[in-house]
Design an enzyme around this catalytic site. Structure first.
Site, short mmCIF file in Angstrom:
data_model
loop_
_atom_site.label_atom_id
_atom_site.label_comp_id
_atom_site.label_asym_id
_atom_site.label_seq_id
_atom_site.Cartn_x
_atom_site.Cartn_y
_atom_site.Cartn_z
CB SER A 1 -0.94 0.01 1.22
OG SER A 1 -0.21 -0.25 2.41
CG ASP B 1 1.84 -6.70 1.28
OD1 ASP B 1 1.63 -7.86 0.89
OD2 ASP B 1 1.01 -5.78 1.16
CE LYS C 1 -0.56 -8.31 3.13
NZ LYS C 1 -1.14 -8.51 1.74
CD GLU D 1 -7.88 -5.06 1.13
OE1 GLU D 1 -7.94 -3.88 0.72
OE2 GLU D 1 -6.84 -5.73 1.09
#
EC number: 2.1.2.11
Length: 269
Positions: A43, A81, A111, A179
């Site tokens: 992100s 991530d 992840k 999510e």
């Protein structure tokens, strides 16, 4: 610092808190609050790097940020991530990329945005000692296929989420991010697996919650509908910068306390 086993022991017993961070300063602040997990999320692409989505984030950019966060955090579990195309195409390369985050940058786990293609990889990573967190539902790296809309609103896709959750648990995933899926589906997934579920836009029945740091503190210009702004850092920063500009323009800054003089230098010119 908690281990993945500590995190698993919290499932159903104590809510798990998880936030993103992208630099050592933020990681230190978040870590000092006692958050359980810090996710160095891809992100960062749209949160701090100025991209429209997460796809442009490179492996080297992720590695640099993971190293910074790991150096800034003393107690939280740090999860890297894995960015778009850093895993999944070739197993050997995927393993090396994931291993780099632990071996060179100091992460405690990785992840993966998950699907049928990550089940075997999750098992292989786990076998090699690389703790792996799965991620189902809205997976932003698939934005060109799915958009940013809520996922698994139909029965067939919802059943696939449940099946994939179980498959990744069997493969060794130590936790699962859910999510932007219906809350009642997230509740059923949480019931179906023994590993912790961590929700983002997935209701309150998950074992924990994660949000993007810039959303939580109010630094983002806009936030997704499932996020909550718990502060107004953007406004505070703007006010501080305005005061700085005013002080410079008025001559109030720098003052005598911000400078020093050397008498022997008075007659240089």
């Amino acid at each position: 610092m908690p281990t993945v086993r500590d995190l698993q022991a919290m499932a159903g017993e104590e809510p798990i808190t998880m936030l993103t961070a992208y630099d050592a300063v933020t990681a230190s602040i978040v870590d000092d609050t006692g958050v359980d997990v810090i996710l160095v999320g891809d992100s960062m692409g749209n949160a701090v790097l100025g991209h429209d989505d997460t796809l442009p984030v490179t492996l080297d950019e992720m590695a640099s940020r993971v190293g910074a966060v790991a150096r800034g955090a003393d107690d939280a579990l740090v999860v890297a991530d894995m960015p778009f195309l850093s895993f999944g195409a070739d197993e050997s390369e995927s393993i090396q990329n994931c291993g780099r985050m632990l071996k060179e940058e100091g992460a405690n786990a990785v992840k993966l945005e998950s699907g049928p293609h990550t089940v075997e990889l999750t098992e292989r990573l786990t076998d090699l000692g690389i703790p792996t967190m799965a991620h189902l539902g809205l997976t932003p790296q698939s934005v060109n296929q799915t958009g940013y809309t809520r996922q698994a609103t139909g029965r067939e896709e919802a059943e696939e989420i449940v099946d994939l959750a179980r498959e990744h648990e069997d493969a060794g995933a130590f936790a699962l991010v859910l999510e932007h899926i219906p809350a009642n589906l997230a509740a059923q997934v949480t019931e179906a697996v023994d590993i912790p579920t961590i929700g983002i836009g997935a209701g309150g029945d998950c074992d924990g919650q994660v949000l993007v740091f810039t959303d939580v503190v109010g630094l983002s210009e806009s936030s997704p509908p499932f996020a909550e702004q718990f502060g107004d850092v953007r406004g505070e920063v703007a006010d501080a910068v305005d005061e700085y500009i005013d002080a410079v323009e008025s001559g109030e800054f720098p003052g005598e306390s911000h400078s020093h003089t050397e008498e022997e230098l008075d007659d240089l010119y």
